[in-house]
Design a protein around this motif. Structure first.
Motif, short mmCIF file in Angstrom:
data_model
loop_
_atom_site.label_atom_id
_atom_site.label_comp_id
_atom_site.label_asym_id
_atom_site.label_seq_id
_atom_site.Cartn_x
_atom_site.Cartn_y
_atom_site.Cartn_z
N ARG A 9 0.83 -1.20 0.00
CA ARG A 9 0.00 0.00 0.00
C ARG A 9 0.87 1.26 0.00
O ARG A 9 0.57 2.22 -0.71
CB ARG A 9 -0.95 0.01 1.20
N ARG A 10 1.93 1.24 0.78
CA ARG A 10 2.83 2.39 0.83
C ARG A 10 3.47 2.65 -0.53
O ARG A 10 3.54 3.78 -1.00
CB ARG A 10 3.91 2.14 1.89
N GLU A 11 3.95 1.58 -1.16
CA GLU A 11 4.60 1.71 -2.46
C GLU A 11 3.64 2.15 -3.56
O GLU A 11 4.04 2.85 -4.48
CB GLU A 11 5.25 0.37 -2.86
N LYS A 12 2.39 1.75 -3.49
CA LYS A 12 1.39 2.05 -4.52
C LYS A 12 0.55 3.29 -4.20
O LYS A 12 -0.32 3.66 -4.98
CB LYS A 12 0.45 0.86 -4.73
N GLY A 13 0.79 3.91 -3.04
CA GLY A 13 0.02 5.10 -2.66
C GLY A 13 -1.44 4.77 -2.36
O GLY A 13 -2.33 5.55 -2.69
N ILE A 14 -1.65 3.65 -1.71
CA ILE A 14 -3.00 3.22 -1.36
C ILE A 14 -3.22 3.47 0.14
O ILE A 14 -2.38 3.09 0.95
CB ILE A 14 -3.21 1.72 -1.67
N TYR A 15 -4.33 4.09 0.46
CA TYR A 15 -4.67 4.36 1.84
C TYR A 15 -5.83 3.46 2.25
O TYR A 15 -6.80 3.33 1.51
CB TYR A 15 -5.08 5.82 2.04
N LYS A 16 -5.73 2.88 3.42
CA LYS A 16 -6.80 2.05 3.97
C LYS A 16 -7.75 2.98 4.73
O LYS A 16 -7.36 3.61 5.70
CB LYS A 16 -6.20 0.99 4.88
N VAL A 17 -8.98 3.06 4.25
CA VAL A 17 -9.97 3.98 4.82
C VAL A 17 -11.14 3.18 5.38
O VAL A 17 -11.71 2.35 4.67
CB VAL A 17 -10.49 4.97 3.75
N GLU A 18 -11.47 3.45 6.63
CA GLU A 18 -12.64 2.81 7.24
C GLU A 18 -13.54 3.89 7.82
O GLU A 18 -13.07 4.74 8.58
CB GLU A 18 -12.24 1.83 8.34
#
Length: 180
Positions: free
Chosen positions: A103-112
């Motif tokens: 996620r860090r490498e791909k710029g993905i944020y985990k949102v809940e």
């Protein structure tokens, strides 16, 4: 040695190999399923750590928990390496680290988003749009759930940051200020 350091090193090495083989996306899905399986069945980690359970059985459980795509050569090589190094008991920690690294490498944020009542489609869309504006070009993995204990309002968690706009939080803050 630090329990967090070993999984992080394995995850980093696995990520490099997976990127080189073009399997990073597939392994991300497998690792997410492993993390979910461990969350849903906490006893699974205990079985994997049990020294009286054979390596073949442990590997079978891990493959089953990873689900579809677990026959991938990078994944099977990874499990073989863990078995050879007697690190199968760390597979869930490594899976969490791999997912976080990916996620860090791909710029993905985990949102809940947790709300006191189900959000309408229009409110959820507005909230998603607002969150997207603040992700600085990143993308999000969005999930939502209902928790009536919030009484009213909602909370938004983006990775490790949390915005609490719930009534229950307001009550807590009021209580703290009254006790001072």
């Amino acid at each position: 040695m630090n329990e967090g350091l070993i999984p992080r090193r394995y995850a980093k090495a696995l990520y490099k190999v997976a990127v080189g083989r073009g399997d990073a996306d597939l392994l991300y899905g497998l690792m997410n399923r492993l993390v979910a399986a461990c969350s849903q069945q906490p006893s699974l980690a205990g079985v994997i750590a049990n020294p009286f359970v054979s390596v073949v059985d442990k590997t079978g459980l891990i493959v089953s928990a990873a689900g579809e795509g677990s026959g991938n050569s990078t994944f099977t090589d990874f499990l073989r390496l863990l078995a050879d190094n007697r690190r199968l008991d760390m597979v869930f920690a490594i899976a969490r680290e791999y997912a976080a690294l990916y996620r860090r490498e791909k710029g993905i944020y985990k949102v809940e988003v947790v709300s006191a009542a189900p959000l309408s489609d229009s409110d959820e869309k507005r909230l998603k749009d607002l969150i997207n504006k603040n992700l600085q070009g990143g993308t999000m993995e969005y999930s939502s759930r209902v928790n009536p204990d919030l009484i009213g309002g909602f909370t938004v968690t983006i990775d490790n940051r949390k915005l609490d706009a719930s009534v229950s939080n307001e009550f807590k803050q009021l209580r703290v200020s009254l006790l001072k």
